[in-house]
Design an enzyme around this catalytic site. Structure first.
Site, PDB file in Angstrom:
ATOM      1  N   ASP A   1      -6.344   1.181   1.243  1.00 40.22           N
ATOM      2  CA  ASP A   1      -6.354   1.353   2.689  1.00 40.22           C
ATOM      3  C   ASP A   1      -7.717   0.935   3.223  1.00 40.22           C
ATOM      4  O   ASP A   1      -8.528   0.354   2.504  1.00 40.22           O
ATOM      5  CB  ASP A   1      -6.021   2.805   3.059  1.00 40.22           C
ATOM      6  CG  ASP A   1      -7.114   3.785   2.649  1.00 40.22           C
ATOM      7  OD1 ASP A   1      -8.046   3.390   1.915  1.00 40.22           O
ATOM      8  OD2 ASP A   1      -7.027   4.956   3.062  1.00 40.22           O
TER       9      ASP A   1
ATOM     10  N   LYS B   1       0.835  -1.205   0.000  1.00 44.97           N
ATOM     11  CA  LYS B   1       0.000   0.000   0.000  1.00 44.97           C
ATOM     12  C   LYS B   1       0.868   1.254   0.000  1.00 44.97           C
ATOM     13  O   LYS B   1       0.640   2.180  -0.781  1.00 44.97           O
ATOM     14  CB  LYS B   1      -0.928   0.019   1.218  1.00 44.97           C
ATOM     15  CG  LYS B   1      -1.924   1.163   1.196  1.00 44.97           C
ATOM     16  CD  LYS B   1      -2.505   1.454   2.565  1.00 44.97           C
ATOM     17  CE  LYS B   1      -1.536   2.267   3.396  1.00 44.97           C
ATOM     18  NZ  LYS B   1      -2.108   2.746   4.668  1.00 44.97           N
TER      19      LYS B   1
END
Length: 215
Positions: free
Chosen positions: A138, A120
């Site tokens: 997220d 991420k």
């Protein structure tokens, strides 16, 4: 959601916010990398408060090494998990100096080798600094993807793979920003504010809250 619905979803969000950006504050690629690494299990607002003074002093990996782990901790002690994050940022900075000439690499494979940098974080840096079409999943994107029916998956990786397949070309670079902001301010975790959502008719969520409970 159908392809046409997904296109319309992003078209409306783009109309409302043509140039979305991360809410993290940074001045260069290295500061962005540090900010994103610090933001795990923390809010952007909290990270920005901690990094304003830090980034006024530290612009490069070498400057971070000169500050040292204890000096870094003093700046970020208001952020959750600051001890382990400080250790990772120092280790990351050392590798950047030793192996990358102090520069942030523009490759996901190289980024995820850095301490404290997961997929991420790498995707955020690649997207926000290098302009690559990545999908940084997220908690907000995971929720919006599943709740709307755009990209259902049991893991962030599964949601990312669905987004990779389904987000149309005009919106790919900025799509994760629109989804994060939508999840943060409208499609909230505890109670989505469907009564003021511009894409409510496109969403497949069954328990829509169409009236403001506060009147």
């Amino acid at each position: 959601m159908t392809r046409d619905q997904i296109f319309e979803f992003f078209r409306r969000l783009a109309e409302d916010n043509p140039a979305p950006e991360t809410e993290l504050e940074y001045g260069n690629a290295y500061q962005l990398l540090v900010a994103v690494a610090l933001s795990a299990q923390a809010t952007d607002v909290g990270v920005n408060k901690a990094t304003r003074a830090l980034f006024a002093k530290v612009e490069t990996p070498q400057a971070m090494l000169d500050l040292g782990e204890e000096g870094l901790k003093a700046h970020i002690k208001t952020i959750g998990l600051f001890n382990s994050k400080a250790k990772n940022v120092i280790a990351m900075s050392q590798i950047l100096v030793d192996q990358h000439g102090g520069e942030v690499p523009d490759s996901r494979d190289e980024l995820v080798k850095l301490p404290g940098v997961g997929r991420k974080t790498a995707n955020v840096v690649l997207n926000c600094w290098f302009g690559q079409e990545t999908f940084a999943v997220d908690t907000h994107i995971f929720r919006v993807g599943n709740r709307t029916g755009m990209a259902k998956g049991k893991t962030p990786e599964a949601v990312e793979a669905k987004l990779e397949k389904r987000v149309p070309t005009p919106f790919r670079r900025d799509s994760h920003h629109w989804m994060i902001l939508h999840g943060r301010y409208v499609c909230k975790a505890r109670q989505p504010e469907c009564w003021r959502c511009t894409v409510v008719d496109l969403c497949s969520f069954r328990k829509k809250v169409l009236e403001n409970p506060r009147g």
